[in-house]
Design a protein around this motif. Structure first.
Motif, PDB file in Angstrom:
ATOM      1  N   ARG A  16      64.166  51.329  17.577  1.00  0.00           N
ATOM      2  CA  ARG A  16      64.451  52.110  16.868  1.00  0.00           C
ATOM      3  C   ARG A  16      65.297  52.016  15.504  1.00  0.00           C
ATOM      4  N   ARG A  17      66.452  51.387  16.000  1.00  0.00           N
ATOM      5  CA  ARG A  17      67.423  50.873  15.118  1.00  0.00           C
ATOM      6  C   ARG A  17      67.058  50.058  14.147  1.00  0.00           C
ATOM      7  N   THR A  18      66.141  48.982  14.518  1.00  0.00           N
ATOM      8  CA  THR A  18      65.498  47.967  13.578  1.00  0.00           C
ATOM      9  C   THR A  18      64.878  48.607  12.569  1.00  0.00           C
ATOM     10  N   ALA A  19      63.920  49.744  13.225  1.00  0.00           N
ATOM     11  CA  ALA A  19      63.012  50.316  12.164  1.00  0.00           C
ATOM     12  C   ALA A  19      63.787  51.432  11.200  1.00  0.00           C
ATOM     13  N   GLN A  20      65.004  51.596  11.239  1.00  0.00           N
ATOM     14  CA  GLN A  20      65.843  52.467  10.940  1.00  0.00           C
ATOM     15  C   GLN A  20      65.549  53.821  10.829  1.00  0.00           C
ATOM     16  N   LEU A  21      65.220  54.158  12.180  1.00  0.00           N
ATOM     17  CA  LEU A  21      64.904  55.402  12.517  1.00  0.00           C
ATOM     18  C   LEU A  21      65.885  56.441  13.331  1.00  0.00           C
ATOM     19  N   SER A  22      65.994  57.634  12.974  1.00  0.00           N
ATOM     20  CA  SER A  22      66.899  58.379  14.043  1.00  0.00           C
ATOM     21  C   SER A  22      66.179  58.670  15.050  1.00  0.00           C
ATOM     22  N   LEU A  23      66.763  59.200  16.350  1.00  0.00           N
ATOM     23  CA  LEU A  23      66.159  59.548  17.432  1.00  0.00           C
ATOM     24  C   LEU A  23      65.098  60.582  17.106  1.00  0.00           C
ATOM     25  N   ARG A  24      65.625  61.639  16.152  1.00  0.00           N
ATOM     26  CA  ARG A  24      64.924  62.729  15.826  1.00  0.00           C
ATOM     27  C   ARG A  24      63.631  62.397  15.178  1.00  0.00           C
ATOM     28  N   GLN A  25      63.434  61.413  14.158  1.00  0.00           N
ATOM     29  CA  GLN A  25      62.381  60.765  13.475  1.00  0.00           C
ATOM     30  C   GLN A  25      61.400  60.379  14.483  1.00  0.00           C
ATOM     31  N   LEU A  26      62.046  59.280  15.396  1.00  0.00           N
ATOM     32  CA  LEU A  26      61.113  58.860  16.284  1.00  0.00           C
ATOM     33  C   LEU A  26      60.493  59.782  17.197  1.00  0.00           C
ATOM     34  N   ALA A  27      61.308  60.607  17.463  1.00  0.00           N
ATOM     35  CA  ALA A  27      60.495  61.803  18.481  1.00  0.00           C
ATOM     36  C   ALA A  27      59.604  62.336  18.030  1.00  0.00           C
ATOM     37  N   GLU A  28      59.876  62.701  16.613  1.00  0.00           N
ATOM     38  CA  GLU A  28      58.673  63.567  15.858  1.00  0.00           C
ATOM     39  C   GLU A  28      57.425  62.707  15.651  1.00  0.00           C
ATOM     40  N   ALA A  29      57.656  61.376  15.254  1.00  0.00           N
ATOM     41  CA  ALA A  29      56.537  60.554  15.016  1.00  0.00           C
ATOM     42  C   ALA A  29      55.723  60.222  16.292  1.00  0.00           C
ATOM     43  N   GLY A  78      55.616  62.290  18.733  1.00  0.00           N
ATOM     44  CA  GLY A  78      55.145  63.494  19.238  1.00  0.00           C
ATOM     45  C   GLY A  78      55.690  63.920  20.636  1.00  0.00           C
ATOM     46  N   VAL A  79      57.064  63.576  20.852  1.00  0.00           N
ATOM     47  CA  VAL A  79      57.720  63.737  22.240  1.00  0.00           C
ATOM     48  C   VAL A  79      59.048  64.682  21.632  1.00  0.00           C
ATOM     49  N   SER A  80      59.728  65.227  22.516  1.00  0.00           N
ATOM     50  CA  SER A  80      60.785  65.950  22.127  1.00  0.00           C
ATOM     51  C   SER A  80      62.007  65.030  22.018  1.00  0.00           C
ATOM     52  N   ASN A  81      62.807  65.568  21.317  1.00  0.00           N
ATOM     53  CA  ASN A  81      64.184  64.582  21.006  1.00  0.00           C
ATOM     54  C   ASN A  81      65.018  64.516  22.261  1.00  0.00           C
ATOM     55  N   PRO A  82      64.947  65.390  23.127  1.00  0.00           N
ATOM     56  CA  PRO A  82      65.965  65.343  24.240  1.00  0.00           C
ATOM     57  C   PRO A  82      65.251  64.152  25.345  1.00  0.00           C
ATOM     58  N   TYR A  83      64.015  64.329  25.577  1.00  0.00           N
ATOM     59  CA  TYR A  83      63.207  63.714  26.488  1.00  0.00           C
ATOM     60  C   TYR A  83      63.124  61.908  25.862  1.00  0.00           C
ATOM     61  N   LEU A  84      63.219  61.890  24.602  1.00  0.00           N
ATOM     62  CA  LEU A  84      63.311  60.453  23.991  1.00  0.00           C
ATOM     63  C   LEU A  84      64.641  59.897  24.328  1.00  0.00           C
ATOM     64  N   SER A  85      65.677  60.960  24.135  1.00  0.00           N
ATOM     65  CA  SER A  85      67.286  60.600  24.140  1.00  0.00           C
ATOM     66  C   SER A  85      67.405  60.108  25.848  1.00  0.00           C
ATOM     67  N   GLN A  86      66.508  60.852  26.677  1.00  0.00           N
ATOM     68  CA  GLN A  86      66.903  60.407  28.071  1.00  0.00           C
ATOM     69  C   GLN A  86      66.049  59.196  28.435  1.00  0.00           C
ATOM     70  N   ILE A  87      64.867  58.985  27.815  1.00  0.00           N
ATOM     71  CA  ILE A  87      64.327  57.578  27.983  1.00  0.00           C
ATOM     72  C   ILE A  87      65.204  56.406  27.577  1.00  0.00           C
ATOM     73  N   GLU A  88      65.901  56.404  26.412  1.00  0.00           N
ATOM     74  CA  GLU A  88      66.742  55.530  25.872  1.00  0.00           C
ATOM     75  C   GLU A  88      68.037  55.348  26.711  1.00  0.00           C
ATOM     76  N   ARG A  89      68.413  56.266  27.545  1.00  0.00           N
ATOM     77  CA  ARG A  89      69.562  56.176  28.283  1.00  0.00           C
ATOM     78  C   ARG A  89      69.148  55.820  29.763  1.00  0.00           C
ATOM     79  N   GLY A  90      67.892  55.574  30.204  1.00  0.00           N
ATOM     80  CA  GLY A  90      67.439  55.203  31.371  1.00  0.00           C
ATOM     81  C   GLY A  90      67.177  56.217  32.341  1.00  0.00           C
ATOM     82  N   LEU A  91      67.258  57.597  32.034  1.00  0.00           N
ATOM     83  CA  LEU A  91      67.365  58.492  32.978  1.00  0.00           C
ATOM     84  C   LEU A  91      65.937  59.145  33.244  1.00  0.00           C
ATOM     85  N   ARG A  92      64.840  58.833  32.298  1.00  0.00           N
ATOM     86  CA  ARG A  92      63.717  59.153  32.623  1.00  0.00           C
ATOM     87  C   ARG A  92      62.520  58.001  32.691  1.00  0.00           C
TER      88      ARG A  92
END
Length: 154
Positions: free
Chosen positions: A17-30, A32-46
């Motif tokens: 995501r950082r290499t693609a220069q996308l924010s968490l919110r931008q990637l989540a929108e692109a 089609g998942v929620s911002n909190p869900y994507l954050s949890q995936i990145e943190r290894g919680l989901r």
């Protein structure tokens, strides 16, 4: 919440995501998942489903198979085979019939190599067993000779 064994996937996604220069919110929108869900995936919680991984891969423009391997959904060898097939099928310079013939040839080579490697592996195992047996026999013979030398002559 306990961390699942998907930390490696989360770190990899964050790096991509950082290499693609996308924010968490931008990637989540692109994706089609929620911002909190994507954050949890990145943190290894989901642990995301294969469908979510495919959406994220598409949004990042990376191989979904790579994400499947990192998530433990797909084996590395399976990924390599799928990627090879995908490259062949995506090649615009050959027609559909040629693609199918090429895939059939690819499959026949894989089967041939698997059949050849199976006897080689069995032969290697048998060779190791033979080497151990002859080593044991020579060890027994040298032990017999040593005990003969220790006996007083009559």
């Amino acid at each position: 919440m306990a961390s699942l064994n998907v930390g490696n996937l989360g770190e990899y996604l964050r790096d991509q995501r950082r290499t693609a220069q996308l924010s968490l919110r931008q990637l989540a929108e692109a994706a089609g998942v929620s911002n909190p869900y994507l954050s949890q995936i990145e943190r290894g919680l989901r642990k995301p489903s294969a469908e979510v991984l495919q959406q994220v891969a598409k949004a990042l423009r990376i191989s979904a198979e790579t994400l499947y391997v990192r998530a433990g959904i797909l084996d590395e060898k399976e990924r390599e085979e799928l990627e090879t097939r995908a490259v062949i099928l995506a090649d615009p310079s050959i027609n559909e019939r040629q693609k199918q013939v090429l895939l059939q040839i690819y499959d026949s080579f894989r089967k041939e190599n698997a059949a050849e490697s199976a006897p080689d592996a069995a032969a290697a195992d048998a060779g190791a067993d033979d080497a151990n047996a002859s080593s044991d026999a020579s060890s027994d013979a040298s032990n017999d000779n040593a005990s003969d030398a220790e006996r007083p002559s009559s």
